[in-house]
Scaffold this motif. Structure first.
Motif, PDB file in Angstrom:
ATOM      1  N   UNK A  23       0.862  -1.185   0.000  1.00  0.00           N
ATOM      2  CA  UNK A  23       0.000   0.000   0.000  1.00  0.00           C
ATOM      3  C   UNK A  23       0.896   1.233   0.000  1.00  0.00           C
ATOM      4  N   UNK A  24       0.538   2.233  -0.823  1.00  0.00           N
ATOM      5  CA  UNK A  24       1.356   3.435  -0.932  1.00  0.00           C
ATOM      6  C   UNK A  24       0.456   4.666  -0.934  1.00  0.00           C
ATOM      7  N   UNK A  25       0.808   5.677  -0.152  1.00  0.00           N
ATOM      8  CA  UNK A  25       0.088   6.941  -0.062  1.00  0.00           C
ATOM      9  C   UNK A  25       1.069   8.064  -0.377  1.00  0.00           C
ATOM     10  N   UNK A  41       7.148  14.694  -4.018  1.00  0.00           N
ATOM     11  CA  UNK A  41       6.136  13.688  -3.692  1.00  0.00           C
ATOM     12  C   UNK A  41       6.569  12.878  -2.470  1.00  0.00           C
ATOM     13  N   UNK A  42       6.270  13.338  -1.251  1.00  0.00           N
ATOM     14  CA  UNK A  42       6.561  12.511  -0.087  1.00  0.00           C
ATOM     15  C   UNK A  42       5.630  11.303  -0.066  1.00  0.00           C
ATOM     16  N   UNK A  43       6.197  10.117   0.065  1.00  0.00           N
ATOM     17  CA  UNK A  43       5.438   8.875  -0.030  1.00  0.00           C
ATOM     18  C   UNK A  43       5.617   8.047   1.241  1.00  0.00           C
ATOM     19  N   UNK A  56       7.275   2.993   5.636  1.00  0.00           N
ATOM     20  CA  UNK A  56       8.570   3.526   5.256  1.00  0.00           C
ATOM     21  C   UNK A  56       8.351   4.847   4.539  1.00  0.00           C
ATOM     22  N   UNK A  57       9.235   5.808   4.803  1.00  0.00           N
ATOM     23  CA  UNK A  57       9.178   7.100   4.131  1.00  0.00           C
ATOM     24  C   UNK A  57      10.027   7.028   2.872  1.00  0.00           C
TER      25      UNK A  57
END
Length: 134
Positions: A23-25, A41-43, A56-57
């Motif tokens: 999952x990624x935001x 784009x901070x993810x 994880x950042x």
């Protein structure tokens, strides 16, 4: 300034990833000044299967310069700053606009750490599905 949000669910075969489901935001922050594009784009990513289940950042950034009406050259930065996995990659890129609404994106990524992929080729075909026209 343009703002956006991307939510991604990825299902991958084990040969390509340690996790079968991820999952990624991602927040999308873009600013244009004349022919210069700056994107951050901070993810936040989380494995839903496999050994790790921590967020994880993964920061991502892009700077692009319009060379002509149809060509944009850029450089992109991708990284993972997680506790168990750390890597960084840099991508020289080229975007080719195929009309008012279509574009083709190419990039070659170079890893700067031994834990990341050493060489990656990427491409994307972009077509808007509605909303504001440029």
């Amino acid at each position: 300034m343009k703002l956006g949000l991307s939510v991604e669910y990825e299902a991958t075969r084990p040969a390509f990833s340690e996790s079968a489901r991820t999952f990624e935001l991602t927040a999308i922050l873009e600013h244009r000044i004349a022919g210069l594009q700056v994107l951050f784009d901070p993810t936040f990513e989380r494995d839903l299967a496999g050994p790790e289940h921590e967020f994880e950042f993964e920061p991502k950034a892009r700077a692009g310069l319009d060379i002509s009406r149809t060509v944009t050259l850029g450089v992109e930065y991708y990284a993972s700053l997680g506790e168990t996995t750390r890597w960084q990659q840099f991508y020289p890129t080229a975007d080719l606009r195929l009309g008012d609404e279509l574009s083709l994106h190419f990039g070659v990524g170079f890893g700067s750490m031994s834990s990341g992929d050493r060489l990656v080729f990427k491409t994307a075909f972009e077509m808007p599905l509605g909303g504001e026209k440029h």
